[in-house]
Scaffold this motif. Structure first.
Motif, PDB file in Angstrom:
ATOM      1  N   LEU A 120       0.837  -1.197   0.000  1.00  9.96           N
ATOM      2  CA  LEU A 120       0.000   0.000   0.000  1.00  9.96           C
ATOM      3  C   LEU A 120       0.870   1.245   0.000  1.00  9.96           C
ATOM      4  CD1 LEU A 120      -2.666   1.487   0.160  1.00  9.96           C
ATOM      5  CD2 LEU A 120      -2.695   1.076   2.642  1.00  9.96           C
ATOM      6  N   LEU A 121       1.946   1.217   0.767  1.00 11.36           N
ATOM      7  CA  LEU A 121       2.847   2.368   0.828  1.00 11.36           C
ATOM      8  C   LEU A 121       3.533   2.584  -0.520  1.00 11.36           C
ATOM      9  CD1 LEU A 121       3.868   4.561   2.691  1.00 11.36           C
ATOM     10  CD2 LEU A 121       5.652   3.002   3.503  1.00 11.36           C
ATOM     11  N   ARG A 122       3.908   1.494  -1.178  1.00 13.38           N
ATOM     12  CA  ARG A 122       4.531   1.622  -2.506  1.00 13.38           C
ATOM     13  C   ARG A 122       3.545   2.225  -3.514  1.00 13.38           C
ATOM     14  NH1 ARG A 122       6.425  -3.756  -1.174  1.00 13.38           N
ATOM     15  NH2 ARG A 122       8.666  -3.690  -0.648  1.00 13.38           N
ATOM     16  N   LYS A 123       2.277   1.827  -3.437  1.00  9.18           N
ATOM     17  CA  LYS A 123       1.279   2.339  -4.376  1.00  9.18           C
ATOM     18  C   LYS A 123       1.048   3.831  -4.196  1.00  9.18           C
ATOM     19  CE  LYS A 123      -1.405  -1.942  -4.905  1.00  9.18           C
ATOM     20  NZ  LYS A 123      -2.736  -2.586  -4.652  1.00  9.18           N
ATOM     21  N   ILE A 124       1.103   4.273  -2.952  1.00  5.66           N
ATOM     22  CA  ILE A 124       0.789   5.676  -2.669  1.00  5.66           C
ATOM     23  C   ILE A 124       2.020   6.577  -2.810  1.00  5.66           C
ATOM     24  CG2 ILE A 124       1.237   6.001  -0.190  1.00  5.66           C
ATOM     25  CD1 ILE A 124      -2.154   6.499  -1.897  1.00  5.66           C
ATOM     26  N   ALA A 125       3.208   5.987  -2.873  1.00  7.55           N
ATOM     27  CA  ALA A 125       4.461   6.748  -2.890  1.00  7.55           C
ATOM     28  C   ALA A 125       4.539   7.778  -4.017  1.00  7.55           C
ATOM     29  CB  ALA A 125       5.650   5.788  -2.963  1.00  7.55           C
ATOM     30  N   PRO A 126       4.123   7.456  -5.254  1.00  4.21           N
ATOM     31  CA  PRO A 126       4.237   8.462  -6.322  1.00  4.21           C
ATOM     32  C   PRO A 126       3.453   9.747  -6.055  1.00  4.21           C
ATOM     33  CG  PRO A 126       3.894   6.279  -7.258  1.00  4.21           C
ATOM     34  CD  PRO A 126       3.667   6.154  -5.782  1.00  4.21           C
ATOM     35  N   ARG A 127       2.476   9.701  -5.177  1.00  3.13           N
ATOM     36  CA  ARG A 127       1.690  10.900  -4.866  1.00  3.13           C
ATOM     37  C   ARG A 127       2.370  11.771  -3.820  1.00  3.13           C
ATOM     38  NH1 ARG A 127      -4.593   8.966  -4.579  1.00  3.13           N
ATOM     39  NH2 ARG A 127      -4.864  11.211  -4.888  1.00  3.13           N
ATOM     40  N   MET A 128       3.454  11.257  -3.222  1.00  2.00           N
ATOM     41  CA  MET A 128       4.165  12.012  -2.176  1.00  2.00           C
ATOM     42  C   MET A 128       5.667  11.956  -2.422  1.00  2.00           C
ATOM     43  SD  MET A 128       1.997  10.796   1.203  1.00  2.00           S
ATOM     44  CE  MET A 128       2.355   9.052   0.902  1.00  2.00           C
ATOM     45  N   PRO A 129       6.144  12.481  -3.556  1.00  2.00           N
ATOM     46  CA  PRO A 129       7.582  12.405  -3.857  1.00  2.00           C
ATOM     47  C   PRO A 129       8.458  13.105  -2.824  1.00  2.00           C
ATOM     48  CG  PRO A 129       6.470  13.977  -5.318  1.00  2.00           C
ATOM     49  CD  PRO A 129       5.392  13.226  -4.581  1.00  2.00           C
ATOM     50  N   GLY A 130       7.896  14.075  -2.139  1.00  2.00           N
ATOM     51  CA  GLY A 130       8.672  14.784  -1.130  1.00  2.00           C
ATOM     52  C   GLY A 130       8.949  13.956   0.111  1.00  2.00           C
ATOM     53  N   ARG A 131       8.294  12.809   0.237  1.00  2.00           N
ATOM     54  CA  ARG A 131       8.486  11.941   1.405  1.00  2.00           C
ATOM     55  C   ARG A 131       9.126  10.614   1.034  1.00  2.00           C
ATOM     56  NH1 ARG A 131       9.018  14.586   5.964  1.00  2.00           N
ATOM     57  NH2 ARG A 131       7.509  16.287   6.060  1.00  2.00           N
ATOM     58  N   GLN A 132       9.843  10.590  -0.089  1.00  2.00           N
ATOM     59  CA  GLN A 132      10.418   9.344  -0.561  1.00  2.00           C
ATOM     60  C   GLN A 132      11.456   8.781   0.412  1.00  2.00           C
ATOM     61  OE1 GLN A 132       9.179   7.799  -3.394  1.00  2.00           O
ATOM     62  NE2 GLN A 132      10.273   6.099  -2.429  1.00  2.00           N
ATOM     63  N   VAL A 133      12.240   9.660   1.027  1.00  2.00           N
ATOM     64  CA  VAL A 133      13.248   9.183   1.991  1.00  2.00           C
ATOM     65  C   VAL A 133      12.568   8.470   3.153  1.00  2.00           C
ATOM     66  CG1 VAL A 133      15.013   9.885   3.648  1.00  2.00           C
ATOM     67  CG2 VAL A 133      14.941  10.949   1.383  1.00  2.00           C
ATOM     68  N   MET A 134      11.526   9.060   3.695  1.00  2.00           N
ATOM     69  CA  MET A 134      10.795   8.453   4.803  1.00  2.00           C
ATOM     70  C   MET A 134      10.154   7.134   4.373  1.00  2.00           C
ATOM     71  SD  MET A 134       7.731  10.246   6.992  1.00  2.00           S
ATOM     72  CE  MET A 134       7.136   9.553   8.550  1.00  2.00           C
ATOM     73  N   ILE A 135       9.580   7.119   3.177  1.00  2.00           N
ATOM     74  CA  ILE A 135       8.963   5.897   2.658  1.00  2.00           C
ATOM     75  C   ILE A 135      10.002   4.790   2.515  1.00  2.00           C
ATOM     76  CG2 ILE A 135       7.869   4.884   0.619  1.00  2.00           C
ATOM     77  CD1 ILE A 135       6.455   7.613   0.224  1.00  2.00           C
ATOM     78  N   ASP A 136      11.149   5.119   1.939  1.00  2.00           N
ATOM     79  CA  ASP A 136      12.212   4.124   1.768  1.00  2.00           C
ATOM     80  C   ASP A 136      12.698   3.588   3.112  1.00  2.00           C
ATOM     81  OD1 ASP A 136      12.076   4.404  -0.966  1.00  2.00           O
ATOM     82  OD2 ASP A 136      13.782   5.791  -1.102  1.00  2.00           O
TER      83      ASP A 136
END
Length: 350
Positions: A120-136
């Motif tokens: 789910l986090l991977r799917k939503i990641a493109p909508r929040m590019p500014g939070r890619q570090v946190m997502i990773d």
């Protein structure tokens, strides 16, 4: 008085039990309306209006101070985790999200407890590019999920401390780094996050986690642990006053609880049964003030051993030899200077 003030402020956040709850959440409603709705959600779940409630939270800038937004973060995480089949649809309904609040969506997904939260986090990641570090960091396990946050840091043993002290270059510059390890002992907002998750789900898992913090309410180790433990006991009692099911669950845990949990848990149950919350609050504030005035038990124990002096160092040498720890290089030179040096080392480790 910072910690006492913190305790007092949190005590005042306990909401009234009989507040009227509107059947729907208007996106333009006040924060107070949403707060009452959240506190009563578990009694009558209203999943369809979670998106509107979340939009109110964003509009009210509730997450401007992350450390005071734990209960709302926990609620969103619980709402996502409570209905896995509709989790993606729910998260989609939050958007557009203010850029400064995107971290809330990332953390709520990671804290949701969904078996498939990473996808789910991977799917939503493109909508929040500014939070890619946190997502990773969440995807790689460098940031823990709510279930994996430890109660407290694992403290090194005596031999580990001594080994580090005598293998470190005494002339090297001591570069102090900010401790970013997240634990329930050093992050008071995590207690609120557990309550928010409970409000959204009615699950006993966050309650069991809160119960495990109760021994800290009797601790005199650090102000942080005493504060969190005292708040755990007080909030359990306060919410149980108005929640019969919670009160019965707490009572059911008494029989199987270990001794260090049973005493403060019994106090919380008794306070809830008799609606005597003031005594619990007063005792918590007094304990924090005492700890600040007199210092921790470890500090008082250090003062005691300072009087033992030479004998303590000699005993340390004997113990190390018996355990075959010659390699750590304990300087077994019996004398006042050695004694004071060791005591100074222990003081820095507290």
């Amino acid at each position: 008085m910072r910690y006492a003030a913190f305790l007092t402020a949190l005590f005042l956040l306990i909401p009234p039990a009989d507040a009227a709850i509107p059947p729907e959440i208007d996106p333009n409603a006040s924060l107070a309306v949403v707060q009452r709705w959240i506190y009563n959600y578990r009694g009558k779940p209203d999943y369809a209006h979670v998106p509107a409630a979340v939009r109110v939270l964003f509009h009210a800038q509730t997450f401007k101070e992350p450390e005071s937004a734990g209960i709302y973060l926990g609620f969103i995480a619980g709402a996502i985790g409570s209905n896995p089949a509709r989790a993606e649809q729910l998260v989609d309904s939050f958007f557009p999200v203010p850029p400064e609040d995107e971290w809330v969506v990332v953390r709520a997904i990671a804290y949701s407890g969904l078996p498939d939260w990473r996808n789910l986090l991977r799917k939503i990641a493109p909508r929040m590019p500014g939070r890619q570090v946190m997502i990773d960091d969440y995807l790689a396990g460098r940031l823990p999920t709510l279930a994996n946050i430890p109660l407290e840091e694992t403290k090194p043993g005596m031999l580990d401390k001594l080994r580090g002290a005598f293998t470190r270059n005494p002339f090297a510059k001591d570069d102090k780094k900010v401790n970013t390890q997240l634990t329930f002992a050093n992050s008071q907002d995590l207690l609120d996050t557990l309550w928010g998750y409970y409000f959204a789900t009615g699950s006993h898992l966050p309650i069991e986690r809160i119960i495990s913090m109760l021994p800290w309410s009797k601790s005199r180790d650090t102000v942080d642990k005493l504060t969190v433990g005292s708040m755990a006991r007080y909030t359990l009692a306060s919410y149980a006053v108005r929640d019969t099911e919670l009160r019965e669950f707490l009572r059911s845990q008494l029989a199987q609880a270990p001794k260090d949990v049973k005493v403060p848990l019994g106090e919380a149950v008794d306070a809830a049964d008799t609606v005597q919350l003031a005594a619990v609050r007063k005792e918590a504030l007094a304990a924090v003030d005492e700890l600040k005035t007199k210092g921790s038990d470890s500090r008082r124990n250090l003062d005691f051993w300072g009087q033992v002096g030479v004998g303590a160092v000699a005993l340390g040498c004997v113990s190390a030899a018996a355990l075959g720890q010659v390699a750590i290089g304990i300087p077994c030179v019996i004398g006042g200077s050695a004694s004071q040096g060791l005591l100074s080392f222990w003081e820095k480790q507290q």
